[in-house]
Scaffold this motif. Structure first.
Motif, PDB file in Angstrom:
ATOM      1  N   PHE A 152       1.490   8.289 -23.309  1.00 17.46           N
ATOM      2  CA  PHE A 152       1.147   8.376 -21.752  1.00 17.46           C
ATOM      3  C   PHE A 152      -0.035   9.051 -21.490  1.00 17.46           C
ATOM      4  O   PHE A 152      -0.333   9.877 -21.948  1.00 17.46           O
ATOM      5  N   VAL A 153      -0.841   8.177 -20.616  1.00 16.09           N
ATOM      6  CA  VAL A 153      -1.996   8.834 -19.921  1.00 16.09           C
ATOM      7  C   VAL A 153      -1.734   8.889 -18.549  1.00 16.09           C
ATOM      8  O   VAL A 153      -1.319   7.742 -17.868  1.00 16.09           O
ATOM      9  N   ILE A 154      -1.677   9.927 -17.623  1.00 17.39           N
ATOM     10  CA  ILE A 154      -1.287  10.419 -16.567  1.00 17.39           C
ATOM     11  C   ILE A 154      -2.613  10.236 -15.653  1.00 17.39           C
ATOM     12  O   ILE A 154      -3.381  11.186 -15.921  1.00 17.39           O
ATOM     13  N   VAL A 155      -2.822   9.566 -14.742  1.00 15.43           N
ATOM     14  CA  VAL A 155      -4.084   9.154 -13.971  1.00 15.43           C
ATOM     15  C   VAL A 155      -3.859   9.645 -12.716  1.00 15.43           C
ATOM     16  O   VAL A 155      -3.177   9.042 -12.054  1.00 15.43           O
ATOM     17  N   ASP A 156      -4.679  11.008 -12.245  1.00 19.30           N
ATOM     18  CA  ASP A 156      -4.580  11.457 -10.957  1.00 19.30           C
ATOM     19  C   ASP A 156      -5.881  11.857 -10.260  1.00 19.30           C
ATOM     20  O   ASP A 156      -5.995  12.098  -9.254  1.00 19.30           O
ATOM     21  N   ASP A 157      -6.820  11.383 -11.011  1.00 19.97           N
ATOM     22  CA  ASP A 157      -8.261  11.538 -10.713  1.00 19.97           C
ATOM     23  C   ASP A 157      -8.604  10.441  -9.703  1.00 19.97           C
ATOM     24  O   ASP A 157      -8.441   9.294 -10.174  1.00 19.97           O
ATOM     25  N   PRO A 158      -8.865  10.658  -8.081  1.00 26.91           N
ATOM     26  CA  PRO A 158      -8.966   9.396  -7.444  1.00 26.91           C
ATOM     27  C   PRO A 158     -10.106   8.392  -7.928  1.00 26.91           C
ATOM     28  O   PRO A 158      -9.878   7.267  -7.723  1.00 26.91           O
ATOM     29  N   GLN A 159     -11.225   8.930  -8.337  1.00 26.36           N
ATOM     30  CA  GLN A 159     -12.268   7.980  -8.708  1.00 26.36           C
ATOM     31  C   GLN A 159     -11.747   7.347 -10.027  1.00 26.36           C
ATOM     32  O   GLN A 159     -12.153   6.145  -9.900  1.00 26.36           O
ATOM     33  N   LEU A 160     -11.215   7.908 -10.787  1.00 24.48           N
ATOM     34  CA  LEU A 160     -10.693   7.190 -12.021  1.00 24.48           C
ATOM     35  C   LEU A 160      -9.487   5.895 -11.584  1.00 24.48           C
ATOM     36  O   LEU A 160      -9.757   4.882 -12.086  1.00 24.48           O
ATOM     37  N   PRO A 167       0.776  -1.136  -0.008  1.00 26.65           N
ATOM     38  CA  PRO A 167      -0.027   0.017  -0.056  1.00 26.65           C
ATOM     39  C   PRO A 167       0.942   1.290  -0.006  1.00 26.65           C
ATOM     40  O   PRO A 167       2.122   1.395   0.416  1.00 26.65           O
ATOM     41  N   PHE A 168       0.161   2.358  -0.397  1.00 27.12           N
ATOM     42  CA  PHE A 168       0.877   3.736  -0.434  1.00 27.12           C
ATOM     43  C   PHE A 168       0.317   4.644   0.693  1.00 27.12           C
ATOM     44  O   PHE A 168      -0.741   4.305   1.027  1.00 27.12           O
ATOM     45  N   LYS A 169       1.047   5.307   0.890  1.00 26.41           N
ATOM     46  CA  LYS A 169       0.638   6.531   1.984  1.00 26.41           C
ATOM     47  C   LYS A 169      -0.349   7.482   1.458  1.00 26.41           C
ATOM     48  O   LYS A 169      -0.164   7.755   0.145  1.00 26.41           O
ATOM     49  N   ASP A 170      -1.023   8.139   2.114  1.00 31.09           N
ATOM     50  CA  ASP A 170      -2.010   9.023   1.652  1.00 31.09           C
ATOM     51  C   ASP A 170      -1.377  10.107   1.495  1.00 31.09           C
ATOM     52  O   ASP A 170      -1.851  11.348   2.123  1.00 31.09           O
ATOM     53  N   VAL A 171      -0.445  10.377   0.589  1.00 24.86           N
ATOM     54  CA  VAL A 171       0.129  11.448   0.347  1.00 24.86           C
ATOM     55  C   VAL A 171       0.084  11.732  -1.396  1.00 24.86           C
ATOM     56  O   VAL A 171       0.478  10.691  -1.903  1.00 24.86           O
ATOM     57  N   PRO A 172      -0.485  12.882  -1.736  1.00 28.57           N
ATOM     58  CA  PRO A 172      -0.546  13.045  -3.148  1.00 28.57           C
ATOM     59  C   PRO A 172       0.731  13.125  -3.942  1.00 28.57           C
ATOM     60  O   PRO A 172       1.726  13.539  -3.553  1.00 28.57           O
ATOM     61  N   VAL A 173       0.814  12.847  -5.179  1.00 26.95           N
ATOM     62  CA  VAL A 173       2.122  13.010  -6.275  1.00 26.95           C
ATOM     63  C   VAL A 173       1.730  14.175  -6.927  1.00 26.95           C
ATOM     64  O   VAL A 173       0.627  14.250  -7.860  1.00 26.95           O
ATOM     65  N   PRO A 174       2.459  15.160  -6.810  1.00 32.15           N
ATOM     66  CA  PRO A 174       2.214  16.455  -7.391  1.00 32.15           C
ATOM     67  C   PRO A 174       2.426  16.377  -8.885  1.00 32.15           C
ATOM     68  O   PRO A 174       3.301  15.347  -9.349  1.00 32.15           O
ATOM     69  N   ARG A 175       1.637  17.014  -9.724  1.00 31.82           N
ATOM     70  CA  ARG A 175       1.518  16.879 -10.931  1.00 31.82           C
ATOM     71  C   ARG A 175       2.995  17.233 -11.561  1.00 31.82           C
ATOM     72  O   ARG A 175       3.437  16.682 -12.766  1.00 31.82           O
ATOM     73  N   GLU A 176       3.597  18.241 -11.024  1.00 34.56           N
ATOM     74  CA  GLU A 176       5.136  18.509 -11.517  1.00 34.56           C
ATOM     75  C   GLU A 176       5.838  17.247 -11.398  1.00 34.56           C
ATOM     76  O   GLU A 176       6.769  17.206 -12.328  1.00 34.56           O
ATOM     77  N   HIS A 177       5.767  16.676 -10.356  1.00 31.80           N
ATOM     78  CA  HIS A 177       6.387  15.320 -10.448  1.00 31.80           C
ATOM     79  C   HIS A 177       6.146  14.168 -11.419  1.00 31.80           C
ATOM     80  O   HIS A 177       6.779  13.589 -12.175  1.00 31.80           O
TER      81      HIS A 177
END
Length: 177
Positions: free
Chosen positions: A48-56, A16-26
């Motif tokens: 590449f498709v970058i997915v950062d929407d939590p629901q998706l 599992p991952f920590k509940d810390v977002p990955v910034p878009r710049e990264h």
């Protein structure tokens, strides 16, 4: 972190991952590393498709059976290949994608995140095609690799590798000198 340190520290993380977002710049920096990878005939067949929407992310994660690395991912990078031939009837899309993914794995490590290269699991139950449909990927392209990304919640380390002497030789296979 220099490239050799990133190579030494890179490992496949399935926890599992920590509940810390990955910034878009990264995320952008990681994908830029993939874009800079070599490709056969410079055809640049990987996108590449970058997915950062939590629901998706959750919709994609639901396609896999109990994969904590997907369920808790803070972002995902979906690598899409174009299998068109680029030299006669030869396509290099798998090799191109692999080079891009390796660059991104090292960038992910260098930025302090973790991931696992998910490829084989995409080939079952039409998971790759279903992800492609969710993301609007054109039908003639292939979803090839998924990289769930985040800060690891559990420690990890690179699995032991066979020593140089068992996998590499100078001038002749199996040569001892």
């Amino acid at each position: 972190m220099d490239v050799f340190e990133a190579i030494e520290k890179r490992y496949s993380y399935r926890g599992p991952f920590k509940d810390v977002p990955v910034p878009r710049e990264h995320l952008r920096k990681i994908v830029e590393a993939g874009i800079r990878a070599p490709s056969g005939k410079n055809a640049q067949t990987t996108s590449f498709v970058i997915v950062d929407d939590p629901q998706l992310i959750q919709r994609i994660a639901s396609l896999f059976e109990n994969k904590p690395v997907c369920i808790t991912a803070k972002a995902m990078i979906v690598c899409v290949t174009d299998p068109r031939p680029v030299m006669g009837n030869v396509s290099f899309h798998i090799e191109d994608c692999a080079a891009a993914v390796e660059n991104m794995l090292l960038a992910i490590t260098a930025l302090g995140y973790a991931t696992v290269w998910i490829d084989g699991a995409l080939r079952y139950n039409r998971i790759a095609e279903r992800i492609g449909e969710m993301l609007g990927v054109p039908a003639e392209l292939q979803v090839r690799v998924l990289l769930p990304i985040g800060i690891p919640a559990e420690p990890g380390q690179q699995r032991e590798k066979l020593p140089f002497e068992k996998r590499a030789w100078f001038n002749r296979w199996g040569a001892t000198q």
